[in-house]
Design a protein around this motif. Structure first.
Motif, PDB file in Angstrom:
ATOM      1  N   PHE A 142       0.867  -1.172   0.000  1.00 17.82           N
ATOM      2  CA  PHE A 142       0.000   0.000   0.000  1.00 17.82           C
ATOM      3  C   PHE A 142       0.908   1.227   0.000  1.00 17.82           C
ATOM      4  N   GLU A 143       1.126   1.796  -1.186  1.00 18.69           N
ATOM      5  CA  GLU A 143       2.053   2.910  -1.342  1.00 18.69           C
ATOM      6  C   GLU A 143       1.302   4.186  -1.714  1.00 18.69           C
ATOM      7  N   GLU A 144       2.005   5.285  -1.602  1.00 14.89           N
ATOM      8  CA  GLU A 144       1.455   6.584  -1.970  1.00 14.89           C
ATOM      9  C   GLU A 144       1.696   6.838  -3.454  1.00 14.89           C
ATOM     10  N   GLY A 145       0.616   7.008  -4.207  1.00 14.81           N
ATOM     11  CA  GLY A 145       0.749   7.260  -5.627  1.00 14.81           C
ATOM     12  C   GLY A 145       1.146   8.697  -5.919  1.00 14.81           C
ATOM     13  N   PHE A 156      -2.063   0.303  -4.745  1.00 14.94           N
ATOM     14  CA  PHE A 156      -1.975  -1.063  -4.217  1.00 14.94           C
ATOM     15  C   PHE A 156      -1.296  -1.987  -5.231  1.00 14.94           C
ATOM     16  N   THR A 157      -0.479  -2.904  -4.715  1.00 11.92           N
ATOM     17  CA  THR A 157       0.167  -3.924  -5.549  1.00 11.92           C
ATOM     18  C   THR A 157       0.125  -5.253  -4.803  1.00 11.92           C
ATOM     19  N   ALA A 158      -0.453  -6.263  -5.419  1.00 19.24           N
ATOM     20  CA  ALA A 158      -0.487  -7.593  -4.812  1.00 19.24           C
ATOM     21  C   ALA A 158       0.898  -8.232  -4.893  1.00 19.24           C
ATOM     22  N   ILE A 159       1.330  -8.842  -3.804  1.00 19.87           N
ATOM     23  CA  ILE A 159       2.623  -9.531  -3.759  1.00 19.87           C
ATOM     24  C   ILE A 159       2.363 -11.029  -3.917  1.00 19.87           C
ATOM     25  N   PRO A 160       2.781 -11.654  -5.025  1.00 23.86           N
ATOM     26  CA  PRO A 160       2.554 -13.098  -5.190  1.00 23.86           C
ATOM     27  C   PRO A 160       3.207 -13.893  -4.069  1.00 23.86           C
ATOM     28  N   LEU A 161       2.540 -14.927  -3.617  1.00 28.19           N
ATOM     29  CA  LEU A 161       3.071 -15.743  -2.528  1.00 28.19           C
ATOM     30  C   LEU A 161       4.409 -16.370  -2.913  1.00 28.19           C
ATOM     31  N   ALA A 162       4.604 -16.649  -4.209  1.00 28.44           N
ATOM     32  CA  ALA A 162       5.870 -17.234  -4.654  1.00 28.44           C
ATOM     33  C   ALA A 162       7.032 -16.268  -4.497  1.00 28.44           C
ATOM     34  N   GLN A 163       6.743 -14.969  -4.338  1.00 26.15           N
ATOM     35  CA  GLN A 163       7.795 -13.962  -4.195  1.00 26.15           C
ATOM     36  C   GLN A 163       7.873 -13.393  -2.784  1.00 26.15           C
ATOM     37  N   ASN A 247       3.281   0.827   8.319  1.00 27.68           N
ATOM     38  CA  ASN A 247       3.803  -0.245   7.465  1.00 27.68           C
ATOM     39  C   ASN A 247       3.125  -0.227   6.094  1.00 27.68           C
ATOM     40  N   PRO A 248       3.887  -0.053   4.998  1.00 28.24           N
ATOM     41  CA  PRO A 248       3.281  -0.092   3.665  1.00 28.24           C
ATOM     42  C   PRO A 248       2.953  -1.502   3.200  1.00 28.24           C
ATOM     43  N   GLY A 249       3.456  -2.491   3.931  1.00 25.80           N
ATOM     44  CA  GLY A 249       3.165  -3.884   3.589  1.00 25.80           C
ATOM     45  C   GLY A 249       2.033  -4.432   4.431  1.00 25.80           C
ATOM     46  N   ILE A 250       1.007  -4.960   3.777  1.00 24.46           N
ATOM     47  CA  ILE A 250      -0.150  -5.545   4.480  1.00 24.46           C
ATOM     48  C   ILE A 250      -0.076  -7.052   4.279  1.00 24.46           C
ATOM     49  N   ILE A 251       0.391  -7.771   5.293  1.00 23.96           N
ATOM     50  CA  ILE A 251       0.507  -9.230   5.233  1.00 23.96           C
ATOM     51  C   ILE A 251      -0.597  -9.832   6.093  1.00 23.96           C
ATOM     52  N   PHE A 252      -1.423 -10.680   5.504  1.00 19.78           N
ATOM     53  CA  PHE A 252      -2.547 -11.256   6.246  1.00 19.78           C
ATOM     54  C   PHE A 252      -2.627 -12.748   5.975  1.00 19.78           C
ATOM     55  N   ARG A 253      -3.089 -13.472   7.007  1.00 20.74           N
ATOM     56  CA  ARG A 253      -3.098 -14.941   6.953  1.00 20.74           C
ATOM     57  C   ARG A 253      -4.470 -15.484   7.355  1.00 20.74           C
ATOM     58  N   TRP A 254      -4.763 -16.704   6.920  1.00 19.63           N
ATOM     59  CA  TRP A 254      -6.054 -17.323   7.215  1.00 19.63           C
ATOM     60  C   TRP A 254      -6.025 -17.981   8.595  1.00 19.63           C
ATOM     61  N   GLU A 255      -5.212 -18.995   8.763  1.00 20.12           N
ATOM     62  CA  GLU A 255      -5.019 -19.633  10.068  1.00 20.12           C
ATOM     63  C   GLU A 255      -3.514 -19.744  10.309  1.00 20.12           C
ATOM     64  N   VAL A 256      -3.111 -19.637  11.555  1.00 22.71           N
ATOM     65  CA  VAL A 256      -1.695 -19.716  11.887  1.00 22.71           C
ATOM     66  C   VAL A 256      -1.505 -20.738  12.998  1.00 22.71           C
ATOM     67  N   SER A 257      -0.709 -21.758  12.717  1.00 23.55           N
ATOM     68  CA  SER A 257      -0.403 -22.755  13.739  1.00 23.55           C
ATOM     69  C   SER A 257       0.682 -22.216  14.665  1.00 23.55           C
ATOM     70  N   PRO A 258       0.720 -22.684  15.906  1.00 22.74           N
ATOM     71  CA  PRO A 258       1.762 -22.213  16.839  1.00 22.74           C
ATOM     72  C   PRO A 258       3.160 -22.425  16.268  1.00 22.74           C
ATOM     73  N   ASN A 259       4.018 -21.434  16.477  1.00 27.07           N
ATOM     74  CA  ASN A 259       5.420 -21.467  16.051  1.00 27.07           C
ATOM     75  C   ASN A 259       5.589 -21.449  14.531  1.00 27.07           C
ATOM     76  N   ARG A 403      -2.916   2.774   7.504  1.00 30.90           N
ATOM     77  CA  ARG A 403      -1.980   3.220   6.471  1.00 30.90           C
ATOM     78  C   ARG A 403      -2.623   4.292   5.579  1.00 30.90           C
ATOM     79  N   GLY A 404      -3.868   4.118   5.198  1.00 23.12           N
ATOM     80  CA  GLY A 404      -4.543   5.074   4.335  1.00 23.12           C
ATOM     81  C   GLY A 404      -4.706   6.431   4.998  1.00 23.12           C
ATOM     82  N   MET A 405      -5.018   6.450   6.285  1.00 19.64           N
ATOM     83  CA  MET A 405      -5.197   7.717   6.976  1.00 19.64           C
ATOM     84  C   MET A 405      -3.879   8.477   7.091  1.00 19.64           C
ATOM     85  N   GLU A 406      -2.768   7.736   7.200  1.00 13.31           N
ATOM     86  CA  GLU A 406      -1.473   8.409   7.246  1.00 13.31           C
ATOM     87  C   GLU A 406      -1.174   9.090   5.908  1.00 13.31           C
ATOM     88  N   ILE A 407      -1.502   8.419   4.793  1.00 13.77           N
ATOM     89  CA  ILE A 407      -1.281   8.996   3.464  1.00 13.77           C
ATOM     90  C   ILE A 407      -2.165  10.223   3.267  1.00 13.77           C
TER      91      ILE A 407
END
Length: 517
Positions: A142-145, A156-163, A247-259, A403-407
Motif C-alpha cells: 500500500f504505497e502513496e501514488g 496497491f500492488t499484490a505480492i505473489p506468494l511465490a515472491q 507499514n506499507p506492507g499488508i501481510i494477512f493470513r487465514w489460520e496460523v499454527s503455533p510457532n 496506512r490510508g489515513m497516514e497517506i
C-alpha cells in the motif's frame, strides 16, 4: 545510498534475507503442491515460464473454480467494492456525552477515505491477494501514488506468494518481509528514478536493457518506524531506501499454527481431499477410455496374427473361429464401478466447496428460504471461521485504514488522527462484520415480542421502548440522521406526556394547566 540507522550493513541485510529465504524453502514444497492443484496457471515456485500450459496434472477443476469463488466471496463479505465497509467512531477514552457529536463529524472522514479507496486499484489487487490467501498467506503493498504521474493517491500492488519471504515473527502480526522478483534492467530507473544503481547495474541498464535483474525489496520494522530497502544481492548494491510511519506492507493470513509464520488456508487444509478427488477423476477417465475402446484378447492360431491385425470400422479380418463359446477375438472385461466413483466425487467436492465458501447459503436451485434462515446460515458461517475473519480484520482491514489515513494526512486530505481505539476507533460495516449485529437485532425482536405480552404498566417501567427504533437502526446500518437523537426522544416523550395529562384533565372537567380560572 545510505542504509537507515539501525539496520546495519549490506551484509547484515543479506543475512536477514537468508533467514527469510530458509523459512520460505521450508514451505516451498507444500505451497507448490497447493498451487499445482488449485492455481496451476499462476506463477509458481519452480516454473515461471510465461505462456506455458501448467495444468497438466489437474483432472478435476473443483479446487481451481473454488479458489476464484473464495476470493470473490471473501471480497464481497469483507471489502465490497464501491461500498463503505468501515466507519470511524469515537474511541473508548471519549466521554459518553461527546460521542454522538463526534461520530456525526466523523461521517465525513469516512466519505473521504472511501472516495480514495474506490478510485484506486484496490479491488483488483485485493482479489489477487485473496487467491493466495486461499493457500494461507496474502500480501499487498500500500504505497502513496503520484498524482503528477496520473497515479491514484492510494496505490496497491499484490505480492505473489511465490515472491513473498517472511522473516520469523514473534508478535501477532508479520511486520518484516522481503519480496524477491525479477524485472528488466530498463525498468529499474522507471521504478526508482532517484535510485543509486552503482557501476555494474548502470552498465547492465545501458548495454543489456532487456536482461532480467533479480531485486530484493524489503520492508523492515526499525523501532517505531518502517524502512523499505531495495538492493541487488549479487552486487551488494543498495538501490533505494525510504522510511514510513506506518507499514506499507499488508501481510494477512487465514489460520496460523503455533510457532509458524506462514498461514494455512482452506486449500492446504483440504489438500488431501483435493488430491484424492483428482486421482478419482483420473481413474474414472481411464476407466471411461477402456469402456469406450476396450482392449481385446486374440488367439494366435496361425490364421489370425494379433501382432499385425488392426481393429477399426469397415475391416474384414480372417479368423479361425466366430463361435461365441470360443471366438478368436474377445473383449477383455476390465471391470470398474462408476457408481462408487460418483459417490466419492460428490462427498469430496462437497467437502472442498464448503471449505472455500462456494455455496454458503446453499445452491441457487434449492427451495427459496426465508430471510431468517439465510441469516442463520450467515451466522453459522461466521462461527465456523470466526477466528480467521477476526484475524483478517486485524491484520488486513485495520492495517489498510491506518496506512490510508497516514497517506491522507500527509497530503492534507484529512486531519492527522490516531486510529488506536482510544481516541478514534473503527466499526466494520461489511456483510460478514454485520452478522453479529444481525443476531443482536434478531434477539431484540424476540425480547420486544415478550415485552408486549406483559401488562402495560410493567412493560413501560421495565423497557425503554422509545430507544428501540434507534437501536434497530444502528444494528441494521441505517444512517444516523434517519433516527431521532436521545434529546429528541426525551423532548418528544415530554410532549406526549403533557398531551396525555391535558386530555385526562379535560375528561375530568378540570381546566388545562395554565388556563385562566
Amino acid at each position: 545510498m545510505d542504509i537507515p540507522s539501525g539496520l546495519g550493513s549490506v551484509d547484515d541485510l543479506i543475512k536477514r534475507f537468508s533467514v527469510a529465504s530458509s523459512l520460505w524453502e521450508q514451505w516451498r514444497s507444500l505451497h507448490q503442491d497447493a498451487f499445482d492443484y488449485s492455481m496451476p496457471q499462476t506463477e509458481t515456485f519452480t516454473d515461471k515460464a510465461p505462456g506455458k500450459h501448467k495444468g497438466r496434472r489437474v483432472y478435476d477443476s473443483t479446487a481451481v473454480d473454488g479458489v476464484g469463488r473464495f476470493a470473490s466471496r471473501l471480497q464481497a463479505a469483507l471489502t465490497p467494492p464501491w461500498m463503505e465497509w468501515a466507519e470511524f467512531v469515537a474511541g473508548s477514552e471519549i466521554p459518553e456525552k461527546e460521542r454522538e457529536k463526534i461520530n456525526e463529524s466523523m461521517e465525513k472522514l469516512g466519505e473521504i477515505f472511501f472516495s480514495y479507496m474506490n478510485h484506486s486499484d484496490f479491488s483488483n489487487q485485493d482479489n489477487s491477494a485473496n487467491r493466495d490467501l486461499s493457500v494461507g498467506t496474502g500480501g499487498l503493498m500500500f504505497e502513496e501514488g503520484d498524482p503528477l504521474q496520473n497515479e491514484p493517491l492510494f496505490k496497491f500492488t499484490a505480492i505473489p506468494l511465490a515472491q513473498l519471504y517472511l522473516e520469523p515473527s514473534t508478535g501477532a502480526r508479520v511486520e518484516t518481509f522481503w519480496r524477491k522478483h525479477s524485472i528488466e534492467a530498463r525498468q529499474l530507473k522507471q521504478l526508482w528514478p532517484e535510485g543509486d544503481f552503482g557501476t555494474e547495474l548502470e552498465k547492465t541498464i545501458a548495454d543489456k536493457p532487456n536482461e532480467k535483474v533479480e531485486i530484493l525489496d524489503g520492508v523492515l520494522k526499525n523501532g517505531l518506524s518502517y524502512d523499505q530497502v531495495v538492493l541487488h544481492e549479487k552486487y551488494k548494491q543498495v538501490i533505494f531506501t525510504q522510511s514510513y510511519e506506518t507499514n506499507p506492507g499488508i501481510i494477512f493470513r487465514w489460520e496460523v499454527s503455533p510457532n509458524e509464520t506462514y498461514g494455512r488456508g482452506p486449500i492446504i487444509t483440504k489438500l488431501d481431499d483435493i488430491k484424492t478427488l483428482n486421482k478419482v477423476v483420473e481413474f474414472e477417465l481411464k476407466q471411461a477410455a477402456l469402456a469406450l475402446s476396450p482392449p481385446m484378447t486374440a488367439v494366435d492360431d496361425g490364421v489370425f496374427n494379433p501382432y499385425t491385425a488392426r481393429v477399426h470400422p469397415g475391416t474384414t479380418m480372417p479368423v479361425s473361429s466366430n463361435a461365441s463359446t470360443n471366438p478368436t477375438l474377445a473383449v477383455l472385461d476390465v471391470g470398474g464401478n462408476f457408481a462408487i466413483s460418483k459417490e466419492m466425487k460428490q462427498e469430496l467436492r462437497l467437502s472442498i466447496n464448503t471449505s472455500l465458501f462456494v455455496n454458503p447459503l446453499g445452491d441457487i436451485t434449492d427451495p427459496v428460504r426465508s430471510a431468517t434462515e439465510n441469516l442463520i446460515r450467515q451466522q453459522e458461517m461466521l462461527k465456523d471461521s470466526g477466528a480467521s475473519f477476526g484475524r483478517l480484520m486485524t491484520e488486513k482491514l485495520r492495517a489498510i485504514i491506518v496506512r490510508g489515513m497516514e497517506i491522507l494526512a500527509k497530503n492534507g486530505k484529512a486531519p492527522a488522527i490516531r486510529v488506536d481505539g482510544k481516541e478514534v476507533d473503527i466499526n466494520f460495516l461489511s456483510p460478514i462484520a454485520k452478522a453479529n449485529d444481525m443476531e443482536d437485532f434478531s434477539n431484540s425482536q424476540v425480547w420486544y415480542s415478550m415485552v408486549q405480552q406483559l401488562p402495560p404498566e410493567v412493560g413501560m417501567l421495565g423497557a425503554n421502548l422509545a430507544a428501540l427504533p434507534r437501536y434497530w437502526g444502528e444494528k441494521l446500518g441505517i444512517p444516523a440522521e434517519l433516527s431521532s437523537t436521545e434529546d429528541e426522544i426525551k423532548e418528544a416523550g415530554q410532549q406526549i406526556a403533557q398531551a396525555a395529562e391535558q386530555q385526562l384533565q379535560q375528561q375530568q372537567g378540570m381546566p388545562p394547566e395554565g388556563a385562566p380560572q
